[in-house]
Design a protein around this motif. Structure first.
Motif, mmCIF file in Angstrom:
data_model
loop_
_atom_site.group_PDB
_atom_site.id
_atom_site.type_symbol
_atom_site.label_atom_id
_atom_site.label_comp_id
_atom_site.label_asym_id
_atom_site.label_seq_id
_atom_site.Cartn_x
_atom_site.Cartn_y
_atom_site.Cartn_z
ATOM 1 N N PHE A 5 0.832 -1.194 0.000
ATOM 2 C CA PHE A 5 0.000 0.000 0.000
ATOM 3 C C PHE A 5 0.871 1.250 0.000
ATOM 4 O O PHE A 5 0.586 2.214 -0.703
ATOM 5 N N TYR A 6 1.943 1.234 0.773
ATOM 6 C CA TYR A 6 2.842 2.389 0.832
ATOM 7 C C TYR A 6 3.428 2.695 -0.543
ATOM 8 O O TYR A 6 3.490 3.854 -0.946
ATOM 9 N N GLN A 7 3.853 1.671 -1.259
ATOM 10 C CA GLN A 7 4.397 1.886 -2.604
ATOM 11 C C GLN A 7 3.353 2.544 -3.505
ATOM 12 O O GLN A 7 3.669 3.459 -4.266
ATOM 13 N N ALA A 27 2.278 13.164 3.900
ATOM 14 C CA ALA A 27 2.502 12.978 5.340
ATOM 15 C C ALA A 27 3.055 11.585 5.630
ATOM 16 O O ALA A 27 3.960 11.432 6.464
ATOM 17 N N ALA A 28 2.540 10.563 4.953
ATOM 18 C CA ALA A 28 3.019 9.192 5.160
ATOM 19 C C ALA A 28 4.483 9.074 4.759
ATOM 20 O O ALA A 28 5.244 8.315 5.376
ATOM 21 N N PHE A 29 4.898 9.811 3.757
ATOM 22 C CA PHE A 29 6.289 9.805 3.320
ATOM 23 C C PHE A 29 7.225 10.205 4.463
ATOM 24 O O PHE A 29 8.323 9.664 4.612
ATOM 25 N N PHE A 30 6.789 11.133 5.295
ATOM 26 C CA PHE A 30 7.613 11.625 6.405
ATOM 27 C C PHE A 30 7.409 10.829 7.693
ATOM 28 O O PHE A 30 8.075 11.090 8.691
ATOM 29 N N ASP A 31 6.493 9.860 7.679
ATOM 30 C CA ASP A 31 6.225 9.004 8.840
ATOM 31 C C ASP A 31 7.207 7.836 8.800
ATOM 32 O O ASP A 31 7.020 6.864 8.073
ATOM 33 N N GLN A 32 8.257 7.921 9.586
ATOM 34 C CA GLN A 32 9.315 6.909 9.541
ATOM 35 C C GLN A 32 8.858 5.543 10.052
ATOM 36 O O GLN A 32 9.490 4.535 9.765
ATOM 37 N N GLN A 33 7.763 5.507 10.799
ATOM 38 C CA GLN A 33 7.275 4.238 11.340
ATOM 39 C C GLN A 33 6.189 3.595 10.474
ATOM 40 O O GLN A 33 5.703 2.513 10.789
ATOM 41 N N PHE A 34 5.794 4.257 9.387
ATOM 42 C CA PHE A 34 4.724 3.725 8.542
ATOM 43 C C PHE A 34 5.082 2.304 8.094
ATOM 44 O O PHE A 34 6.218 2.053 7.673
ATOM 45 N N PRO A 35 4.124 1.385 8.173
ATOM 46 C CA PRO A 35 4.406 -0.010 7.768
ATOM 47 C C PRO A 35 4.537 -0.137 6.245
ATOM 48 O O PRO A 35 3.574 -0.405 5.537
ATOM 49 N N PHE A 65 -7.209 3.265 -0.017
ATOM 50 C CA PHE A 65 -7.084 1.812 -0.059
ATOM 51 C C PHE A 65 -7.963 1.227 -1.156
ATOM 52 O O PHE A 65 -7.566 0.281 -1.842
ATOM 53 N N HIS A 66 -9.128 1.792 -1.363
ATOM 54 C CA HIS A 66 -10.010 1.366 -2.447
ATOM 55 C C HIS A 66 -9.310 1.550 -3.801
ATOM 56 O O HIS A 66 -9.323 0.644 -4.638
ATOM 57 N N HIS A 67 -8.695 2.703 -4.006
ATOM 58 C CA HIS A 67 -7.966 2.962 -5.257
ATOM 59 C C HIS A 67 -6.785 1.999 -5.402
ATOM 60 O O HIS A 67 -6.494 1.536 -6.509
ATOM 61 N N TYR A 68 -6.120 1.718 -4.293
ATOM 62 C CA TYR A 68 -5.008 0.759 -4.287
ATOM 63 C C TYR A 68 -5.483 -0.611 -4.758
ATOM 64 O O TYR A 68 -4.871 -1.217 -5.630
ATOM 65 N N ARG A 69 -6.606 -1.080 -4.205
ATOM 66 C CA ARG A 69 -7.141 -2.383 -4.599
ATOM 67 C C ARG A 69 -7.532 -2.405 -6.072
ATOM 68 O O ARG A 69 -7.299 -3.387 -6.758
ATOM 69 N N GLU A 70 -8.124 -1.313 -6.535
ATOM 70 C CA GLU A 70 -8.500 -1.232 -7.942
ATOM 71 C C GLU A 70 -7.258 -1.289 -8.841
ATOM 72 O O GLU A 70 -7.262 -1.968 -9.864
ATOM 73 N N SER A 71 -6.215 -0.571 -8.455
ATOM 74 C CA SER A 71 -4.999 -0.573 -9.269
ATOM 75 C C SER A 71 -4.344 -1.936 -9.277
ATOM 76 O O SER A 71 -3.793 -2.359 -10.295
ATOM 77 N N GLU A 72 -4.405 -2.647 -8.171
ATOM 78 C CA GLU A 72 -3.818 -3.972 -8.099
ATOM 79 C C GLU A 72 -4.635 -4.985 -8.891
ATOM 80 O O GLU A 72 -4.081 -5.930 -9.438
ATOM 81 N N ALA A 73 -5.941 -4.778 -9.005
ATOM 82 C CA ALA A 73 -6.796 -5.705 -9.753
ATOM 83 C C ALA A 73 -6.429 -5.702 -11.237
ATOM 84 O O ALA A 73 -6.559 -6.709 -11.923
#
Length: 76
Positions: A5-7, A27-35, A65-73
């Protein structure tokens, strides 16, 4: 191989955009703990609920996350 998801989220970064998902990505880019390797909705959601004060609404994550799932499909 399916990307995390991060990618996916990093493809949405745009500091000059008014789009909430672009702000989330920035913001997630700067979150060093993001999974960064996580693909699981529940684990990501739990992390964000507990740690992401930069995310004004979980609805933004849900949309992303919805867009992520669509892109992965498209690559399955």
């Amino acid at each position: 191989m399916r990307k995390s998801f991060y990618q996916y989220l990093m493809t949405q970064r745009n500091p000059n955009s008014g789009d909430p998902i672009a702000h989330f990505a920035e913001a997630a880019f700067f979150d060093q703990q993001f999974p960064k390797q996580e693909k699981n909705y529940e684990k990501l959601s739990e992390y964000l609920e507990l740690n992401a004060s930069y995310l004004p609404s979980m609805d933004i994550f849900d949309q992303a996350f919805h867009h992520y799932r669509e892109s992965e499909a498209h690559f399955s």
